[in-house]
Design an enzyme around this catalytic site. Sequence first.
Site, short mmCIF file in Angstrom:
data_model
loop_
_atom_site.label_atom_id
_atom_site.label_comp_id
_atom_site.label_asym_id
_atom_site.label_seq_id
_atom_site.Cartn_x
_atom_site.Cartn_y
_atom_site.Cartn_z
N ARG A 109 12.97 31.93 35.67
CA ARG A 109 12.40 32.70 34.57
C ARG A 109 11.18 31.95 34.03
O ARG A 109 10.99 30.77 34.32
CB ARG A 109 13.42 32.89 33.45
N LYS A 159 18.88 31.31 30.27
CA LYS A 159 19.21 32.41 29.36
C LYS A 159 20.70 32.36 29.02
O LYS A 159 21.54 32.19 29.89
CB LYS A 159 18.88 33.74 30.04
N HIS A 189 7.41 37.47 35.91
CA HIS A 189 8.81 37.78 36.22
C HIS A 189 8.91 38.60 37.52
O HIS A 189 9.98 38.66 38.13
CB HIS A 189 9.44 38.56 35.07
N ARG A 212 10.28 36.60 40.31
CA ARG A 212 11.74 36.44 40.28
C ARG A 212 12.42 37.65 40.91
O ARG A 212 13.40 37.52 41.65
CB ARG A 212 12.20 36.24 38.83
N HIS A 227 22.87 35.24 36.55
CA HIS A 227 23.35 36.45 35.90
C HIS A 227 24.81 36.30 35.51
O HIS A 227 25.63 35.80 36.30
CB HIS A 227 23.21 37.66 36.84
N TYR A 280 19.25 45.15 42.59
CA TYR A 280 18.35 44.77 43.68
C TYR A 280 18.69 45.48 44.99
O TYR A 280 17.90 45.47 45.91
CB TYR A 280 18.34 43.25 43.85
#
Length: 326
Positions: free
Chosen positions: A178, A205, A270, A273, A296, A305
């Site tokens: 990120r 995150k 981003h 990523r 995640h 994805y």
Amino acid sequence: MVGKPAAALPFLGRLHPEKAQLLVLIVIDAIFVIGNVPDPDEENEMTELRQRMNDAMLLRGFADRTRESYIACVLGLAKYYRRPPDQLDAAAIQAYLLHLIADKRLAYASVNQAACAFRFLFGTVLRRETARFDIPMAKVPKRLPLVLSRDEVARLFAHCKTLRESTLLETVYAAGLRLSEVCTLELSDIESAPDRMCIKVRQGKGGKDRYTLLSPRLLDSLRLYWRAFRPQRWVFPNRAGDGPIYDQTVQRLYCSVRDAACLPKGGGIHTLRHAFATHLLEAGVDIHTIQRLLGHGHVSTTMRYFHLARTRLTGTTSPLELLTPS
């Protein structure tokens, strides 16, 4: 509430009479245009409320960015009504959220962030009953992110003007980082021992640590970069060298190189990523491994994805082809 000009402008007596008179006229004009003069009591009240909210977020371990965003949302609300937020009711809050959508045309995600900030302020800090203070959440449209192909990523790297630019962008793509993670990356996070070959992401995150890939090609680039610039702590420090590179600097760098490579606009750094995850999925890496590399919390976040991997789409046979010709 009408302000107290004498309290708000205590320095008038120290000015030249002509300048003081001119300043008074300007303030009077502002009263008619704006409708109020800042009241020191209200400003102090807002400062105290802001401190209470910030302390409450600190106690709950909110990330710095979350605290800054929530405070900014509440300040925007106070500036809009020119009143401390604790004097507002639910109807005023909902009217302000409508203003953000209809007038300022903010994205629904941004409006929801403001709604979350107001819920925290009124529900947690001010302890108002949620039944009497219902703040609606907008439904955010689900859009697929822009993904660059492998050829487009290679073209992006080819248009980097400096070694610093190419190394930074390669690091984001090769490790799936990120923006905040690449900015705060430290030299000690690069674990280049032959039996390790990974990058430690600290406090990503959600305040979670994780490990991600360190490819041999990226390691060669990082070593070449280190010999040229000799960073001390952060891999990519700011110009002064006393802190990490600023996120705005990285975004501008990416957009500049992207435009030079004539790549599609939309989305910032981003996008690399997204390309990291999509290209791994196209290469046959399982979804749970990609989930751990991206950090995640739920696999459902990574599942999107599947919609971006071209091999999963173009390699699938349409049911029309399965029909028997008549």
